[in-house]
Scaffold this motif. Sequence first.
Motif, short mmCIF file in Angstrom:
data_model
loop_
_atom_site.label_atom_id
_atom_site.label_comp_id
_atom_site.label_asym_id
_atom_site.label_seq_id
_atom_site.Cartn_x
_atom_site.Cartn_y
_atom_site.Cartn_z
N GLY A 296 0.71 -1.33 -0.14
CA GLY A 296 -0.01 0.06 0.14
C GLY A 296 0.91 1.29 -0.17
O GLY A 296 2.13 1.18 -0.27
N GLU A 297 0.46 2.26 0.47
CA GLU A 297 0.85 3.65 0.38
C GLU A 297 0.47 4.38 1.73
O GLU A 297 -0.60 4.56 2.38
CB GLU A 297 0.49 4.24 -0.82
N PHE A 342 4.84 0.83 0.31
CA PHE A 342 5.49 -0.21 1.04
C PHE A 342 5.01 -1.64 0.40
O PHE A 342 3.88 -1.62 0.00
CB PHE A 342 5.11 -0.13 2.54
N ARG A 343 5.70 -2.67 0.92
CA ARG A 343 5.34 -3.99 0.58
C ARG A 343 6.08 -5.07 1.58
O ARG A 343 7.15 -4.62 1.63
CB ARG A 343 5.43 -4.36 -0.84
N SER A 392 -3.58 -8.53 1.35
CA SER A 392 -4.17 -7.43 0.93
C SER A 392 -3.49 -6.30 0.04
O SER A 392 -2.10 -6.33 0.39
CB SER A 392 -4.73 -6.61 2.20
N GLN A 393 -3.88 -5.69 -0.73
CA GLN A 393 -3.12 -4.93 -1.79
C GLN A 393 -3.73 -3.51 -1.68
O GLN A 393 -5.04 -3.50 -1.49
CB GLN A 393 -2.84 -5.49 -3.15
N GLY A 394 -2.95 -2.28 -2.22
CA GLY A 394 -3.69 -1.18 -2.22
C GLY A 394 -4.11 -0.60 -1.02
O GLY A 394 -5.01 0.09 -1.04
N LEU A 395 -3.47 -0.80 -0.10
CA LEU A 395 -3.88 -0.17 1.26
C LEU A 395 -3.61 1.36 1.23
O LEU A 395 -2.53 1.73 0.68
CB LEU A 395 -3.12 -0.75 2.32
N ARG A 396 -4.12 1.89 2.14
CA ARG A 396 -3.78 3.49 2.13
C ARG A 396 -3.86 3.83 3.74
O ARG A 396 -4.79 3.73 4.44
CB ARG A 396 -5.27 4.35 1.85
N LEU A 397 -2.75 4.24 4.03
CA LEU A 397 -2.47 4.52 5.29
C LEU A 397 -2.07 5.91 5.70
O LEU A 397 -1.16 6.49 5.32
CB LEU A 397 -1.16 3.37 5.98
N LEU A 398 -2.71 6.49 6.52
CA LEU A 398 -2.76 8.06 6.76
C LEU A 398 -2.18 8.22 8.25
O LEU A 398 -2.78 7.80 9.00
CB LEU A 398 -4.17 8.72 6.67
#
Length: 404
Positions: A296-297, A342-343, A392-398
């Motif tokens: 994700g990012e 990140f991965r 899980s892919q494409g996570l959005r972490l703020l």
Amino acid sequence: MTSFILLAALLVVAVAAILLPPLLRAPRSSGGADQREATLAIFRDQLAELERECANGSLAEADFEQAQSELQRRLLDDIQPPTSGQSDARPGRKTALALLVVLPLAAAGGYALLGNQAALDPLQRQARVTPQQIEGMVAGLVAKLRENPDDSKGWLMLARSYKVLERFPEAADAYSRAGALVDQNPELLADYAEVLSRAQGGDLQGKPTELVERALKIDPNEPQALLLAGAAASDRRQFALAADYWARLLAQVEPGSEEARALATAVERARELAAQTASGKPAGQTAVASGSAVSGEVTLSGEIAGQAAPDDVLFVFARPDEGPRMPLAATRARVGDLPLRFRFDDSMALPGGKKLSDFKTVSIEARIARAGKAQSSSGDLYGTLSGVKPGSQGLRLLIDQVQP
């Protein structure tokens, strides 16, 4: 504890030696009829003295009668012969025998009831030093080193104190000032490498690796140096070398211990990754194919972006949602790298630790470490995603929270 018991026993014996002789001493003979006659003579003299005092008015009639009755009672007690079956021995011997039994039992019983048996344990008697006390000692040591900056032993003591306080940059600086005291000691070189790595957010490359290599030249079997050397080789994806270092360390630990099991797991995993690399497969391909990788990012909220500088250290972790909170995988970057992709997958499992695929759900946490260390501290900026399923892919972490 043995010394305490011997000393207590000696004290009981000393007390008994003082108290018992007078009680055990044989009673003096009563002298039979002669003794009774002497007693009667004393009684008559005392009675005559009371009568004179009553006659001249110095003793009231009521007091005279009371004193006369007391004299008569004492006289009967003194001259009354022992009755049949009654012992004429003084009660001293019974008292002595009672003391011989009661003194030790009372001492033991009283200590068992009121004493602190743990205080007899030398380990328990050691003072428990609080972090505040350590801070005070560190401040005093810093002041002394300002006056005597060539005190290598003082710098070494300061480095260890800073390490206890988890002030790793200061600990690394103190080690660098200890000079030859560290340079010739493999254990101290390995410890210096560890604190320097932790000051760099866990990065063992560069000077930490140099220090580890110097330690192993002096002692090829130094345990901490072998552990760090394996971790550094694993970071460089030199898995066969990492397995070799950890296998040498495994031979030194107690078989069947928790440490041995963790090392055995790390050696096995490193060898698996080395075999994958040798066969031409990318290391970790099996883990990826199993669908356990998460990616994700990470972004930083504009509301708190002003509290971070571009060079602040950024850590991203994957942790289990349940059980021990030790990271399963981690990466390190800078705030200037945001937004950060990140991965994490099983190939990134930390040495001796579990893998992402071992858990149903994990948490992904991003933390801007104001103190530059992975441990959380006040003022850190962070964000967390919980309940993330492996794969899980494409996570959005703020990052949108501030550590109190």
